[in-house]
Every structure is written in C-alpha cells, then in structure tokens.
Design a protein around this motif. Structure first.
Motif, PDB file in Angstrom:
ATOM      1  N   THR A  15      47.024 132.682  67.491  1.00 18.72           N
ATOM      2  CA  THR A  15      45.684 132.572  66.919  1.00 18.72           C
ATOM      3  C   THR A  15      44.668 132.936  67.986  1.00 18.72           C
ATOM      4  N   PRO A  16      43.941 134.017  67.779  1.00 21.95           N
ATOM      5  CA  PRO A  16      42.962 134.401  68.795  1.00 21.95           C
ATOM      6  C   PRO A  16      41.832 133.382  68.890  1.00 21.95           C
ATOM      7  N   VAL A  17      41.394 133.130  70.088  1.00 19.77           N
ATOM      8  CA  VAL A  17      40.301 132.195  70.335  1.00 19.77           C
ATOM      9  C   VAL A  17      39.038 132.698  69.639  1.00 19.77           C
ATOM     10  N   GLU A  18      38.911 133.987  69.505  1.00 17.26           N
ATOM     11  CA  GLU A  18      37.719 134.563  68.885  1.00 17.26           C
ATOM     12  C   GLU A  18      37.561 134.137  67.425  1.00 17.26           C
ATOM     13  N   TYR A  19      38.640 133.719  66.807  1.00 17.95           N
ATOM     14  CA  TYR A  19      38.576 133.273  65.411  1.00 17.95           C
ATOM     15  C   TYR A  19      37.722 132.015  65.285  1.00 17.95           C
ATOM     16  N   ALA A  20      37.712 131.220  66.334  1.00 18.21           N
ATOM     17  CA  ALA A  20      36.928 129.979  66.324  1.00 18.21           C
ATOM     18  C   ALA A  20      35.476 130.312  66.650  1.00 18.21           C
ATOM     19  N   ASN A  21      34.836 130.966  65.710  1.00 17.47           N
ATOM     20  CA  ASN A  21      33.442 131.370  65.934  1.00 17.47           C
ATOM     21  C   ASN A  21      32.521 130.663  64.936  1.00 17.47           C
ATOM     22  N   GLU A  22      31.246 130.932  65.086  1.00 19.35           N
ATOM     23  CA  GLU A  22      30.247 130.277  64.247  1.00 19.35           C
ATOM     24  C   GLU A  22      30.408 130.676  62.774  1.00 19.35           C
ATOM     25  N   GLU A  23      30.752 131.913  62.529  1.00 22.70           N
ATOM     26  CA  GLU A  23      30.940 132.385  61.152  1.00 22.70           C
ATOM     27  C   GLU A  23      32.072 131.620  60.458  1.00 22.70           C
ATOM     28  N   THR A  24      33.170 131.438  61.160  1.00 20.00           N
ATOM     29  CA  THR A  24      34.298 130.697  60.592  1.00 20.00           C
ATOM     30  C   THR A  24      33.915 129.242  60.353  1.00 20.00           C
ATOM     31  N   GLU A  25      33.200 128.665  61.316  1.00 24.38           N
ATOM     32  CA  GLU A  25      32.783 127.272  61.154  1.00 24.38           C
ATOM     33  C   GLU A  25      31.834 127.123  59.961  1.00 24.38           C
ATOM     34  N   ASN A  26      30.925 128.061  59.786  1.00 28.63           N
ATOM     35  CA  ASN A  26      30.006 128.007  58.643  1.00 28.63           C
ATOM     36  C   ASN A  26      30.764 128.147  57.324  1.00 28.63           C
ATOM     37  N   ARG A  27      31.748 129.038  57.307  1.00 28.36           N
ATOM     38  CA  ARG A  27      32.579 129.214  56.106  1.00 28.36           C
ATOM     39  C   ARG A  27      33.329 127.922  55.774  1.00 28.36           C
ATOM     40  N   LEU A  28      33.868 127.297  56.818  1.00 27.36           N
ATOM     41  CA  LEU A  28      34.584 126.037  56.641  1.00 27.36           C
ATOM     42  C   LEU A  28      33.634 124.936  56.166  1.00 27.36           C
ATOM     43  N   ARG A  29      32.472 124.876  56.753  1.00 22.39           N
ATOM     44  CA  ARG A  29      31.489 123.853  56.388  1.00 22.39           C
ATOM     45  C   ARG A  29      31.053 124.018  54.918  1.00 22.39           C
ATOM     46  N   GLU A  30      30.762 125.247  54.514  1.00 26.50           N
ATOM     47  CA  GLU A  30      30.363 125.505  53.125  1.00 26.50           C
ATOM     48  C   GLU A  30      31.481 125.126  52.148  1.00 26.50           C
ATOM     49  N   ALA A  31      32.688 125.495  52.494  1.00 29.86           N
ATOM     50  CA  ALA A  31      33.822 125.179  51.617  1.00 29.86           C
ATOM     51  C   ALA A  31      34.030 123.672  51.534  1.00 29.86           C
ATOM     52  N   SER A  32      33.877 122.990  52.648  1.00 28.32           N
ATOM     53  CA  SER A  32      34.063 121.544  52.651  1.00 28.32           C
ATOM     54  C   SER A  32      32.975 120.848  51.832  1.00 28.32           C
ATOM     55  N   PHE A  33      31.748 121.326  51.936  1.00 27.54           N
ATOM     56  CA  PHE A  33      30.674 120.755  51.121  1.00 27.54           C
ATOM     57  C   PHE A  33      30.920 121.031  49.641  1.00 27.54           C
ATOM     58  N   ALA A  34      31.468 122.198  49.330  1.00 29.73           N
ATOM     59  CA  ALA A  34      31.807 122.518  47.938  1.00 29.73           C
ATOM     60  C   ALA A  34      32.917 121.591  47.436  1.00 29.73           C
TER      61      ALA A  34
END
Length: 185
Positions: free
Chosen positions: A77-96
């Motif tokens: 798993t590349p470290v670059e995957y842990a970026n702000e875009e991924t975190e925002n996607r995760l946050r939106e999905a979790s709120f949904a």
C-alpha cells in the motif's frame, strides 16, 4: 335410561358440539385474519426496507473499500494513498453511513438496527484510525513509526470487521425481507 332423558342428553350433546364447532371456526377465522393482516403489513414495509437496506449497504461498502487497501501487506500500500482526498472520501462515506443508519433503524426490525449500528460505529472508527495514520506519516521519528504500525494494524482490523459486519447484515436483511409475517416468533 328412559327415552326422555336420552333425548335431552342427545340434544345437549348436539348443542355442545355445535357451540364447540362455532368456537373453533371463530378462532380459526380470527387467526386467519390476524395472519393475513400481519402478512399485508409486512408486504407494505418490504419495499421501503429493501431500498433503505440497499442504500445503507452501498455507503457502508464504500467505507469498507477505502480502508480495504490497508488489509494487505504494508509494503504493497503506497503511503501516497493516505492523502487528504482519500480521507475526505472516507469521511463523506462514513457520514453517509450515519445518515442511512438512522433510516435503517426506523425501518427495523430491531436485529437489523443493531447490526447497522455496529457498522456505523466501525465506519466512524475507520475515520479515526485513518486520520491518526495520516498524522503519523508526517514525522519519521521512532515514536511516529510505532504509532504508524499501530494505526495500520487497527485499519486492518476495522477493514476485516466491516467486511464481516456487512456480510452478516446482508444475511439478516435477506431474512427480514423474506419474512411474510405468517409465522409467530
């Protein structure tokens, strides 16, 4: 026994048999009406439940998919995957997931609502673990490296937990949707 007494006893026996048959028929009719009403009620709730469950599973699967990348070997798993875009996607999905959890809880039944709550909690935990992991990436000292490993392990655990919870939710949802109300619990 004389003929008069036999006639009276015969009439009484016939009356009791008629009353018993009427009571049994009334009970059977009432029970049939109860089953029909319950079945109709369940049928009316089935379609909205189906849609609600489907939407919930979709957003919960998004959370699972975002963190599933961490269910594999650390080096893959590349470290670059842990970026702000991924975190925002995760946050939106979790709120949904949280929003849909409310709908699922109202749609019922209670067993489904409890499972949905577990998924909602796990999706919230996924945000916390992912955010913690991202924060540890900035520093390269020994303490941050240890914390990074802990967060990665926790992300692995959350990913697996979400996977199991979703599979169980699907099974329980199918049972709830198949229930036509004809059986007592």
């Amino acid at each position: 026994m004389d003929a008069g007494l036999a006639a009276v006893l015969g009439a009484l026996a016939g009356s009791f048999a008629t009353i018993g048959a009427a009571l049994a028929a009334g009970w059977a009719q009432r029970e049939g009406a109860r089953i029909s009403a319950r079945s109709e009620h369940r049928r009316e709730r089935r379609e909205p439940r189906h849609d609600t469950y489907k939407e919930f599973m979709s957003v919960a699967a998004t959370v699972r998919d975002v963190v599933a990348v961490y269910a594999i070997d650390t080096d893959l798993t590349p470290v670059e995957y842990a970026n702000e875009e991924t975190e925002n996607r995760l946050r939106e999905a979790s709120f949904a997931v949280k929003d849909k959890w409310v709908d699922v809880s109202l749609a019922g039944p209670t067993s489904i609502a409890k499972m949905a709550y577990q998924i909602e909690r796990a999706s919230y935990l996924a945000i916390l673990e992912f955010s913690g992991y991202r924060q540890c990436l900035a520093d390269d000292d020994e303490k941050s490296q240890y914390a990074r490993r802990v967060f990665r392990k926790n992300l692995l655990d959350v990913s697996r937990q979400l996977d199991v919870l979703l599979v169980n939710f699907v099974d329980a949802a199918q049972i709830a949707l198949d229930d036509d109300g004809s059986r007592k619990r």
